[in-house]
Design a protein around this motif. Structure first.
Motif, PDB file in Angstrom:
ATOM      1  N   MET A 157      -2.645  -5.691  -2.884  1.00 40.06           N
ATOM      2  CA  MET A 157      -2.836  -4.664  -1.871  1.00 40.06           C
ATOM      3  C   MET A 157      -4.136  -4.921  -1.146  1.00 40.06           C
ATOM      4  O   MET A 157      -4.383  -4.513   0.013  1.00 40.06           O
ATOM      5  N   THR A 184       0.886  -1.150  -0.074  1.00 39.82           N
ATOM      6  CA  THR A 184      -0.149  -0.046  -0.063  1.00 39.82           C
ATOM      7  C   THR A 184       0.828   1.319  -0.075  1.00 39.82           C
ATOM      8  O   THR A 184       0.547   2.160  -0.638  1.00 39.82           O
ATOM      9  N   MET A 192      -0.654  -2.847  -8.299  1.00 41.80           N
ATOM     10  CA  MET A 192      -0.473  -2.769  -6.797  1.00 41.80           C
ATOM     11  C   MET A 192      -1.652  -3.804  -6.386  1.00 41.80           C
ATOM     12  O   MET A 192      -1.600  -4.553  -5.443  1.00 41.80           O
TER      13      MET A 192
END
Length: 398
Positions: A273, A153, A268
């Motif tokens: 994430m 993150t 991500m």
């Protein structure tokens, strides 16, 4: 002895009568001089005993008058002006030249490479490449990456991508101990620079949190003042720095950068994430982490994780909304970071060398997988090589 009136509140000027002989320094009249003896004397000894001024000492008159300007806040002599009583004016000008040459040594400012730029602009990549070439270690200045946890993150560089370079203040701070302030970061940076210097390594300060960078570098820092608040005209940016800095600013055209950042958010998500955030929410850490919980991605997914399990909630819509919010907020962050960097450059006069990485980022966005090498060539030519030349010159300077 005649004491000259100070030209400003921060500088004291006074006469010293006795020339360049070190054994005559004690003739300085401390009773009429407001400068403390234990600060002035070592610096005078350093100046008059410096080997670099020995060639012109032989022609200095022992009855020479000097005007010495002392800056108490900097604990250093700023200027020594000789008033010739003989024909040795040329030698005395040389004396001043050699003094100014050694001024940095007297002030003992550490050299520091500072790499700035908006989020996603390539600061980490450049810092690792330069640290390898110049025997460096990296101090992180991203205010979210200082905390342990949420590595995806907060987009921390994975260990296997750090090039065996020592990284400091990267995931080192326990988020349950509270929020790391600018003053905390200033203190920690000072300690890390000293530590790296003690190993004869070159310290690099790298990150996008401009408020942390400003707090750690400016000579006089007031934690109650926000120099980036333009609504208050009294919040000026100081050009006086506590280190001898080489600034590199990795810049990318905002529209190109924003397109890249949106793509990076998708990557991500694919890298885990959402699973990382799910674990974070399930642990109950949100209420215990006043700093880390502000990382982009945490608040955006609040509704999604707090609504799971209810049949009436369209989880797919909440998920898409969260991802889009992350993309928008990341672009807004990049815009604010660029504005702050420009303020340091224009209002503070910080000598930032701008490195335009737009072409390499545009190539990344338009290339197919088998063309990836092309953007690396552009990156090397337009960013790495100019940076290498700048840093090399900076480190070779006295």
């Amino acid at each position: 002895m005649k004491l000259l009136p100070p030209p400003n509140p921060n500088t004291t000027s006074f006469h010293y009568h006795g020339g360049g002989a070190a054994n005559n320094i004690n003739q300085l009249d401390h009773h009429c001089c407001p400068v403390k003896k234990n600060k002035v004397m070592p610096l005078l000894q350093h100046f008059f005993s410096s080997p670099s001024i020995l060639p012109c000492k032989k022609n200095t008159n022992k009855n020479q008058n000097f005007i010495i300007k002392w800056a108490p806040r900097m604990d250093s002599i700023t200027t020594i002006i000789a008033r010739p009583t003989s024909d040795a004016a040329a030698d005395l000008l040389l004396l001043r030249h050699h003094y100014r040459k050694n001024q940095r040594l007297a002030a003992q400012k550490e050299k520091l490479i500072v790499i700035m730029g908006a989020t996603g602009a390539g600061k980490t990549k450049l810092s690792i490449e330069l640290a390898k070439r110049f025997n460096g270690e990296i101090i992180n200045s991203d205010k979210m990456q200082v905390y342990k946890g949420l590595d995806i993150t907060t987009n921390k560089a994975p260990i296997n991508e750090r090039g065996n370079i020592n990284h400091h203040l990267l995931g080192d701070f326990d988020p349950e101990l509270g929020e790391l302030t600018r003053s905390d970061f200033r203190r920690l940076t000072w300690s890390k620079v000293k530590e790296i210097e003690s190993r004869n390594k070159v310290p690099f300060l790298v990150g996008g949190s401009t408020s942390f960078v400003h707090a750690s570098l400016t000579d006089r820092f007031n934690p109650a003042t926000n120099v980036f608040d333009r609504s208050n005209s009294s919040n000026s940016v100081s050009s006086e720095l506590r280190y001898d800095c080489c600034f590199l600013w990795v810049d990318v055209s905002f529209n190109v950068l924003c397109e890249y950042l949106r793509k990076r958010v998708d990557e991500m998500m694919d890298s885990g994430m959402v699973e990382e955030l799910a674990e974070y929410y399930a642990s109950g850490s949100l209420s215990r982490h006043p700093g880390l919980r502000n990382a982009i991605g945490v608040p955006e997914f609040y509704d999604y994780f707090n609504s799971k399990g209810y049949d009436s909630v369209d989880e797919g819509t909440l998920y898409e909304d969260a991802v889009n919010d992350i993309k928008d907020n990341t672009c807004r962050l990049a815009k604010r970071q660029i504005e702050k960097i420009l303020r340091l450059k224009t209002a503070g006069g910080w000598g930032l060398q701008r490195l335009d990485a737009t072409s390499s980022f545009r190539k990344v966005l338009t290339s197919y997988e088998n063309e990836k090498e092309d953007w690396r060539e552009i990156w090397t030519r337009q960013v790495v090589e100019p940076s290498f030349k700048t840093v090399k010159k900076f480190l070779e300077e006295e």
